[in-house]
Design a protein around this motif. Structure first.
Motif, mmCIF file in Angstrom:
data_model
loop_
_atom_site.group_PDB
_atom_site.id
_atom_site.type_symbol
_atom_site.label_atom_id
_atom_site.label_comp_id
_atom_site.label_asym_id
_atom_site.label_seq_id
_atom_site.Cartn_x
_atom_site.Cartn_y
_atom_site.Cartn_z
ATOM 1 N N ALA A 46 -13.374 -1.033 5.656
ATOM 2 C CA ALA A 46 -12.659 -2.066 4.822
ATOM 3 C C ALA A 46 -11.216 -2.315 5.358
ATOM 4 C CB ALA A 46 -12.466 -1.533 3.298
ATOM 5 N N LEU A 47 -10.611 -1.341 5.610
ATOM 6 C CA LEU A 47 -9.024 -1.346 6.305
ATOM 7 C C LEU A 47 -9.222 -2.039 7.957
ATOM 8 C CD1 LEU A 47 -7.850 2.077 5.359
ATOM 9 C CD2 LEU A 47 -6.855 -0.036 4.599
ATOM 10 N N ARG A 48 -10.147 -1.718 8.475
ATOM 11 C CA ARG A 48 -10.493 -2.306 9.922
ATOM 12 C C ARG A 48 -10.686 -3.834 9.544
ATOM 13 N NH1 ARG A 48 -14.026 1.168 13.186
ATOM 14 N NH2 ARG A 48 -12.065 2.164 13.307
ATOM 15 N N MET A 53 -8.257 -9.289 9.737
ATOM 16 C CA MET A 53 -7.825 -10.517 9.270
ATOM 17 C C MET A 53 -6.512 -10.919 9.130
ATOM 18 S SD MET A 53 -10.128 -10.323 5.823
ATOM 19 C CE MET A 53 -11.610 -9.896 5.738
ATOM 20 N N GLY A 54 -5.479 -9.828 9.488
ATOM 21 C CA GLY A 54 -4.418 -9.879 9.322
ATOM 22 C C GLY A 54 -3.726 -10.094 7.926
ATOM 23 N N SER A 55 -4.342 -9.028 7.012
ATOM 24 C CA SER A 55 -4.130 -9.337 5.513
ATOM 25 C C SER A 55 -2.847 -8.769 5.252
ATOM 26 C CB SER A 55 -4.992 -8.146 4.585
ATOM 27 O OG SER A 55 -4.701 -7.993 3.587
ATOM 28 N N LYS A 56 -2.138 -9.513 4.279
ATOM 29 C CA LYS A 56 -0.797 -9.149 3.743
ATOM 30 C C LYS A 56 -0.784 -8.270 2.709
ATOM 31 C CE LYS A 56 0.582 -13.766 5.045
ATOM 32 N NZ LYS A 56 1.308 -15.054 4.598
ATOM 33 N N GLN A 57 -1.465 -7.296 2.549
ATOM 34 C CA GLN A 57 -1.555 -6.148 1.446
ATOM 35 C C GLN A 57 -0.852 -4.995 2.007
ATOM 36 O OE1 GLN A 57 -3.294 -6.224 -1.591
ATOM 37 N NE2 GLN A 57 -3.595 -8.375 -1.056
ATOM 38 N N THR A 58 0.288 -5.398 2.377
ATOM 39 C CA THR A 58 1.180 -4.304 3.107
ATOM 40 C C THR A 58 1.631 -3.022 2.274
ATOM 41 O OG1 THR A 58 3.251 -5.496 2.613
ATOM 42 C CG2 THR A 58 2.377 -5.973 4.762
ATOM 43 N N GLU A 59 1.841 -3.128 0.928
ATOM 44 C CA GLU A 59 1.896 -2.100 0.213
ATOM 45 C C GLU A 59 0.905 -1.230 0.107
ATOM 46 O OE1 GLU A 59 3.361 -1.254 -4.747
ATOM 47 O OE2 GLU A 59 3.558 -3.317 -3.970
ATOM 48 N N LEU A 60 -0.192 -1.716 -0.005
ATOM 49 C CA LEU A 60 -1.523 -0.909 -0.178
ATOM 50 C C LEU A 60 -1.618 -0.053 1.227
ATOM 51 C CD1 LEU A 60 -4.369 0.064 -1.120
ATOM 52 C CD2 LEU A 60 -5.186 -2.081 -0.098
ATOM 53 N N ASN A 63 1.089 2.456 1.408
ATOM 54 C CA ASN A 63 0.902 3.729 0.705
ATOM 55 C C ASN A 63 -0.387 4.780 1.256
ATOM 56 O OD1 ASN A 63 1.169 5.198 -1.897
ATOM 57 N ND2 ASN A 63 -0.582 4.026 -2.742
ATOM 58 N N LEU A 64 -1.344 3.993 1.859
ATOM 59 C CA LEU A 64 -2.194 4.924 2.419
ATOM 60 C C LEU A 64 -1.476 5.631 3.570
ATOM 61 C CD1 LEU A 64 -5.351 2.584 2.052
ATOM 62 C CD2 LEU A 64 -5.238 4.696 1.008
ATOM 63 N N VAL A 65 -1.116 4.989 4.240
ATOM 64 C CA VAL A 65 -0.141 5.713 5.564
ATOM 65 C C VAL A 65 0.397 6.934 4.835
ATOM 66 C CG1 VAL A 65 1.351 5.568 7.384
ATOM 67 C CG2 VAL A 65 -0.274 3.726 6.875
ATOM 68 N N THR A 66 1.370 6.774 3.986
ATOM 69 C CA THR A 66 2.231 7.920 3.242
ATOM 70 C C THR A 66 1.432 8.975 2.625
ATOM 71 O OG1 THR A 66 2.862 6.512 1.566
ATOM 72 C CG2 THR A 66 4.136 6.451 3.593
ATOM 73 N N THR A 67 0.241 8.584 2.087
ATOM 74 C CA THR A 67 -0.307 9.565 0.942
ATOM 75 C C THR A 67 -1.718 10.084 1.465
ATOM 76 O OG1 THR A 67 -1.389 7.787 -0.203
ATOM 77 C CG2 THR A 67 0.773 8.555 -0.993
ATOM 78 N N ASN A 75 -4.716 6.481 9.986
ATOM 79 C CA ASN A 75 -4.500 5.875 11.324
ATOM 80 C C ASN A 75 -5.227 4.275 11.154
ATOM 81 O OD1 ASN A 75 -2.940 7.785 12.591
ATOM 82 N ND2 ASN A 75 -4.964 8.415 13.824
ATOM 83 N N GLU A 76 -6.011 4.074 10.334
ATOM 84 C CA GLU A 76 -6.746 2.688 10.181
ATOM 85 C C GLU A 76 -5.855 1.979 9.106
ATOM 86 O OE1 GLU A 76 -8.973 0.310 11.761
ATOM 87 O OE2 GLU A 76 -9.672 2.028 12.139
ATOM 88 N N ALA A 77 -5.240 2.506 8.230
ATOM 89 C CA ALA A 77 -4.204 2.099 7.369
ATOM 90 C C ALA A 77 -3.094 1.640 8.159
ATOM 91 C CB ALA A 77 -3.917 2.903 6.217
ATOM 92 N N LEU A 78 -2.557 2.525 9.001
ATOM 93 C CA LEU A 78 -1.447 2.046 9.856
ATOM 94 C C LEU A 78 -1.924 0.912 10.792
ATOM 95 C CD1 LEU A 78 1.503 2.669 11.148
ATOM 96 C CD2 LEU A 78 0.439 4.244 12.694
#
Length: 168
Positions: A46-48, A53-60, A63-67, A75-78
């Motif tokens: 899903a993250l890939r 898609m260039g999704s704009k869900q940057t907060e999500l 958050n995954l990168v940090t938690t 890494n996929e979230a990054l």
């Protein structure tokens, strides 16, 4: 024509649901560990997809990168964050920069340069670094000049003290 935007909302909803379901594992509940392993491939896929898609869900993504504990998901979230077409994506990546390891930084830079907002963020960051470097260099040059002026003033004061003794 195929529209990614139509797929983004359901993917995000399923991803959020999957992340919410595995919440207890983050607190160390080993009973749901099997469920996490079963959901990890979906989360990564899903993250890939959202990254592509260039999704704009940057907060999500941030958050995954940090938690996130799983390095593959992190890494996929990054990658998704750095690939985002949102204007704040670059800012969020650079806010995480100090916590990224070297491969993570390479991945982030590689992905940031693939979108206009990301490229703008890279240029802005480089401009800031160059400006800070120039400012520090100018302050250093000013300090050297001040030290030279001080030394010259001290030398002149010594010369003036010695002049009366050599008049006779």
């Amino acid at each position: 024509e195929f529209q990614y935007a139509e797929l983004e909302t359901p993917i995000v909803a399923q991803l959020r649901g999957c992340l919410t379901e595995r919440g207890p594992l983050a607190r160390g509940d080993e009973a749901s560990a099997g469920g996490l392993k079963a959901r990890a491939p979906f989360i990564i896929a899903a993250l890939r997809a959202l990254g592509l898609m260039g999704s704009k869900q940057t907060e999500l993504f941030a958050n995954l990168v940090t938690t996130e504990k799983d390095p593959l998901i992190r890494n996929e979230a990054l990658s998704a964050l750095a690939s985002s077409k949102a204007d704040d994506a670059g800012t969020r990546v650079f806010a995480l920069w100090k916590d990224l390891d070297s491969p993570g930084r390479r991945l982030a830079m590689d992905r940031l340069c693939t979108t206009k907002p990301g490229a703008r963020a890279v240029v802005a960051a480089l401009t800031t670094v160059i400006d800070r470097y120039r400012g520090a260099r100018n302050r250093e040059l000013e300090a050297v000049e001040l030290r030279a002026q001080l030394t010259q003033a001290q030398l002149l004061a010594l010369q003036r003290q010695l002049e009366p003794h050599f008049m006779f």
